[in-house]
Structure formats: C-alpha cells, structure tokens
Design a protein around this motif. Structure first.
Motif, PDB file in Angstrom:
ATOM      1  N   ALA A 108      16.323 -23.146   6.627  1.00  0.00           N
ATOM      2  CA  ALA A 108      17.434 -23.963   6.714  1.00  0.00           C
ATOM      3  C   ALA A 108      18.638 -23.623   6.903  1.00  0.00           C
ATOM      4  N   SER A 109      18.768 -22.364   6.509  1.00  0.00           N
ATOM      5  CA  SER A 109      20.322 -21.671   6.951  1.00  0.00           C
ATOM      6  C   SER A 109      20.167 -20.178   6.976  1.00  0.00           C
ATOM      7  N   ILE A 110      20.952 -19.414   7.429  1.00  0.00           N
ATOM      8  CA  ILE A 110      21.094 -18.143   7.451  1.00  0.00           C
ATOM      9  C   ILE A 110      22.432 -17.654   6.813  1.00  0.00           C
ATOM     10  N   ALA A 111      22.386 -16.607   6.020  1.00  0.00           N
ATOM     11  CA  ALA A 111      23.426 -15.935   5.413  1.00  0.00           C
ATOM     12  C   ALA A 111      24.439 -15.290   6.257  1.00  0.00           C
ATOM     13  N   ALA A 112      25.837 -15.546   6.085  1.00  0.00           N
ATOM     14  CA  ALA A 112      26.842 -14.728   6.726  1.00  0.00           C
ATOM     15  C   ALA A 112      27.850 -14.434   5.774  1.00  0.00           C
ATOM     16  N   GLY A 113      27.627 -13.300   5.312  1.00  0.00           N
ATOM     17  CA  GLY A 113      28.559 -12.696   4.033  1.00  0.00           C
ATOM     18  C   GLY A 113      28.236 -13.685   3.075  1.00  0.00           C
ATOM     19  N   ASP A 114      29.548 -14.136   2.318  1.00  0.00           N
ATOM     20  CA  ASP A 114      29.043 -15.179   1.068  1.00  0.00           C
ATOM     21  C   ASP A 114      28.822 -16.609   1.573  1.00  0.00           C
ATOM     22  N   ASP A 115      29.004 -16.761   2.770  1.00  0.00           N
ATOM     23  CA  ASP A 115      28.715 -18.007   3.312  1.00  0.00           C
ATOM     24  C   ASP A 115      27.123 -18.554   3.970  1.00  0.00           C
ATOM     25  N   PHE A 116      26.872 -19.453   4.181  1.00  0.00           N
ATOM     26  CA  PHE A 116      25.665 -19.917   4.939  1.00  0.00           C
ATOM     27  C   PHE A 116      26.045 -20.743   6.118  1.00  0.00           C
ATOM     28  N   VAL A 117      25.014 -20.609   7.034  1.00  0.00           N
ATOM     29  CA  VAL A 117      25.411 -21.364   8.328  1.00  0.00           C
ATOM     30  C   VAL A 117      24.048 -21.997   8.352  1.00  0.00           C
ATOM     31  N   THR A 118      23.959 -23.367   8.457  1.00  0.00           N
ATOM     32  CA  THR A 118      22.854 -24.389   8.661  1.00  0.00           C
ATOM     33  C   THR A 118      22.235 -24.237  10.000  1.00  0.00           C
ATOM     34  N   VAL A 119      20.788 -24.043  10.096  1.00  0.00           N
ATOM     35  CA  VAL A 119      20.004 -24.058  11.373  1.00  0.00           C
ATOM     36  C   VAL A 119      20.111 -25.219  11.678  1.00  0.00           C
ATOM     37  N   PHE A 120      20.117 -25.621  12.985  1.00  0.00           N
ATOM     38  CA  PHE A 120      20.095 -27.234  13.468  1.00  0.00           C
ATOM     39  C   PHE A 120      18.469 -27.431  13.413  1.00  0.00           C
ATOM     40  N   ASP A 121      18.515 -28.784  12.779  1.00  0.00           N
ATOM     41  CA  ASP A 121      17.203 -29.429  12.553  1.00  0.00           C
ATOM     42  C   ASP A 121      16.812 -30.416  13.729  1.00  0.00           C
ATOM     43  N   PRO A 122      15.899 -30.054  14.502  1.00  0.00           N
ATOM     44  CA  PRO A 122      15.438 -30.742  15.961  1.00  0.00           C
ATOM     45  C   PRO A 122      15.060 -32.123  15.050  1.00  0.00           C
ATOM     46  N   ASP A 123      14.734 -32.469  14.022  1.00  0.00           N
ATOM     47  CA  ASP A 123      14.100 -33.777  13.769  1.00  0.00           C
ATOM     48  C   ASP A 123      12.525 -33.950  14.353  1.00  0.00           C
ATOM     49  N   MET A 124      11.786 -32.988  14.599  1.00  0.00           N
ATOM     50  CA  MET A 124      10.649 -33.199  15.075  1.00  0.00           C
ATOM     51  C   MET A 124       9.886 -31.923  15.009  1.00  0.00           C
ATOM     52  N   PRO A 125       8.398 -31.849  14.577  1.00  0.00           N
ATOM     53  CA  PRO A 125       7.870 -30.824  14.588  1.00  0.00           C
ATOM     54  C   PRO A 125       7.757 -29.806  15.662  1.00  0.00           C
ATOM     55  N   LEU A 126       7.810 -28.882  15.143  1.00  0.00           N
ATOM     56  CA  LEU A 126       7.708 -27.346  16.244  1.00  0.00           C
ATOM     57  C   LEU A 126       6.406 -26.635  16.382  1.00  0.00           C
ATOM     58  N   HIS A 127       5.792 -26.547  17.270  1.00  0.00           N
ATOM     59  CA  HIS A 127       4.542 -25.779  17.534  1.00  0.00           C
ATOM     60  C   HIS A 127       4.496 -24.346  18.313  1.00  0.00           C
ATOM     61  N   TRP A 128       5.839 -24.210  19.084  1.00  0.00           N
ATOM     62  CA  TRP A 128       5.873 -23.102  19.659  1.00  0.00           C
ATOM     63  C   TRP A 128       6.531 -22.211  19.058  1.00  0.00           C
ATOM     64  N   ARG A 129       6.065 -20.777  18.948  1.00  0.00           N
ATOM     65  CA  ARG A 129       6.978 -19.692  18.512  1.00  0.00           C
ATOM     66  C   ARG A 129       6.885 -18.442  19.607  1.00  0.00           C
TER      67      ARG A 129
END
Ligand code: DOR
Ligand code: ZN
Length: 345
Positions: free
Chosen positions: A321-342
């Motif tokens: 849901a997020s990645i750490a940046a020092g003491d902070d967090f950055v929320t990863v974009f939620d595309p609001d749809m299921p993802l099947h490709w990696r």
C-alpha cells in the motif's frame, strides 16, 4: 496471450526528488525503466548546468547496485535562464530537455515563467539547436475553472508560443483532455505529448465521489470520463506523438493528508502492471511497446534501449500500500481494478 516481451521502457516524465525521498523512490523506477526524464522542480529548482550536474550525480549515487538506469536531466526554465549555459548543457549531452512551469501552476513552480515574452530569446535558441521544451500546460488565471485550465492554456499560451517560435519542439506534459489530444494530433512533427498511468485509469469521480481521496489528486487534475477515454484512445492508437510519462510524483502521506494537500500520484511501483492490464482490456497489448519503449526515445532522438522486459499474466498481483521513505510513507497509487500482469524477474 499471457506473456509479452518488449524493449525496455523509458519514463519520459518523472519526479525523483532528493535526499531520503530520492533513495526511496529511485529503485521503484530503476527496476523496470532504463531511462527517465527527471523533472527539475526541486526546492530550489535545477536551473543551471552546474545544478543539473550535481543533481545527476546525486541520482547516480542513489542508484541500486547493478542498475544501469540512466537519468535524462532537464533544466527548469526561469525568466532569468542563461541561454549560453543552457546551450552548453545541451551540447555536452548533460540535458535532454527544458521544463516550462507557468509560475504558480503546480508543486514548486514559484520560480516558473509569468511573462512569456521574457523567455522568447531562450525559446528561439532552443528551436535553433533542437532542444525540446516540456510544458506544464495549465493557465494560472484564478478566474479560469480548474477543469478548463489545460484547454485554455492551449489557446492562450501554447498555440501563440508555437506560432511565435516556429520549429520549437514541444512536449505537452501529462495531457488530460480530448482538447489536448486533438491539438497534438494536429500539431505536426514538432509536437508530442506524454500521458500518465493514472490519467489513463481514473476520472474525477475517483477523487470526489463517495468522499474526497487525496491520493488521486494531482495536477492537471483528472477530468470527466469522456476525456479519459480520449487519452486511452491516444495511448493505444500507435501514433508516435503520444508516449508514456508517468509523472510519478511522491509526497509523504503527511503532506498529502492535510486540509491543503499536495498534488501528485505515486505510480512508479505498479505502473507496468497497470498499463499491461489497461492495454489488454483494450485489446491493444501489441501497441504497448510503442507507447512505453519506442515513441518517447524517438521524439527525443535517443537510441532505443537495448535490453528487454517480460510481462507475464497470472493470478492477481498485489503491491504494498505504501513504501517507506525515511520516517515517512508514500502511498502507492491504487488503480481501483485487479491487476494480473507482473514484470518477470
Ligand atoms: O500532480 C503533480 N505533482 N503535478 C505536477 O505538475 C507536479 C507534481 C509534483 O511535483 O508533485
Ligand atoms: Zn510532473
């Protein structure tokens, strides 16, 4: 189709920031992208060749071990930009483009351009040497509705500049409207546009319907669904004037979740999955490579990347849901749809 191998992609519009944030977000992009056009809106901005050299060196120092990622540097255009310094930075291969922020249009744009006549000599030199201008295309006039600011910018600012400075090579950044799609389609070989991942999958309802969602707020702000559909049609069209620039723009959650929160969607982490899902749903997977790996490099007159990247389809893919940046967090974009490709490791 459940496997797709393409040339390694370029992100032609990226915010990497500096310091702790740079170290946190750079691996997310370098994992999949060979190159990225790095935006200069630091505080203070990257205005001179010397500043771009120092910033490039900080980016290279933050690169994960073994990564061959290459930052493509830009200068931040101000009313005081020194033409000679800019030309030297381009001719030495240090910079790939110059970025125009209308003063006050977006994050860290206070040093941008208010009086466009002041930068005309710089733009004329850019046209002469073939140095592209990346444009944040929104007017700042407070009387113009925020959803109209891109369309009005085309008429009031961009088109007059392009008529005034023939031969200027322009990339309209992060386009959000059918007006911009039509303008770029008509613009000839000196005009192109980047399209972000998030503007391809969200419309303004995502931001405002059912409660306000600060993580979907970016600039230019997402528009109504008809505009999103125009962006999708441009991205999957196979027209070389349209290519990926994610505008992945990390802000600490603490700076997003405020009464007056920052603009920006952080998409670096899951962009490849989101784009593959979208292109597949449009039956356009065969056009993905052009959009992310070919047309941008061609516009910037760069050699195509040598390596390849393989996408595989399978069970739903999840991301943090997020990645750490020092003491902070950055929320990863939620595309609001299921993802099947990696991306295959
Ligand atoms: O949403 C945005 N974020 N749009 C911009 O133009 C700037 C960017 C940032 O730097 O955060
Ligand atoms: Zn940006």
């Amino acid at each position: 189709m459940d496997k797709l191998t393409i040339r390694r992609p370029d992100d032609m519009h990226l915010h990497l920031r500096d310091g702790e944030m740079l170290r946190a977000v750079l691996p997310e992009t370098a994992r999949h992208f060979s190159r990225a056009l790095v935006m200069p809106n630091l505080v203070p901005p990257v205005v001179t060749g010397r500043e771009a050299t120092a910033y490039r060196d900080r980016i290279l120092a933050a690169k994960p071990q073994g990564s061959d990622f290459r930052p493509l540097m830009t200068l931040y255009l101000t009313e005081d930009t020194d033409v000679h310094d800019m030309r030297a930075a381009f001719e030495s291969g240090l910079i790939t483009a110059v970025k125009l922020y209308p003063a006050g249009a977006t994050t860290n744009s206070a040093s941008g351009v208010a009086d466009f006549t002041k930068v005309k000599p710089v733009l004329e030199e850019m046209a002469r040497i073939g140095l592209p201008l990346c444009v944040h295309g929104e007017v700042t006039d407070p009387t113009v509705d925020i959803f109209d600011r891109e369309a009005v910018f085309i008429d009031r600012v961009l088109d007059p500049i392009r008529r005034d400075v023939p031969g200027l090579r322009v990339v309209m950044e992060h386009i959000t409207t059918s007006d911009a799609v039509a303008y770029v389609r008509d613009g000839g070989e000196d005009l192109a546009a980047t399209i972000t991942t998030h503007h391809l999958v969200i419309n303004r309802n995502h931001i405002l319907a059912g409660g306000i969602k600060p993580h979907y707020y970016c600039l230019p702000v997402a528009k109504r669904e008809t505009h999103r559909l125009a962006l999708v049609s441009a991205a999957i069209s196979g027209e070389a004037a349209f290519f990926l620039g994610t505008d992945s723009a990390p802000h600490a959650d603490a700076a997003k979740l405020l009464p007056c929160g920052c603009a920006g969607c952080f998409t670096a982490t899951n962009t490849m999955s989101v784009l593959a899902e979208l292109f597949e749903s449009e039956d356009a997977l065969d056009r993905l490579e052009g959009f992310i790996s070919v047309y941008g490099a061609a516009f910037y007159r760069l050699p195509p990347n040598a390596g390849t990247l393989t996408l595989v389809k399978g069970d739903p893919v999840t991301y943090p849901a997020s990645i750490a940046a020092g003491d902070d967090f950055v929320t990863v974009f939620d595309p609001d749809m299921p993802l099947h490709w990696r991306v295959e490791d």
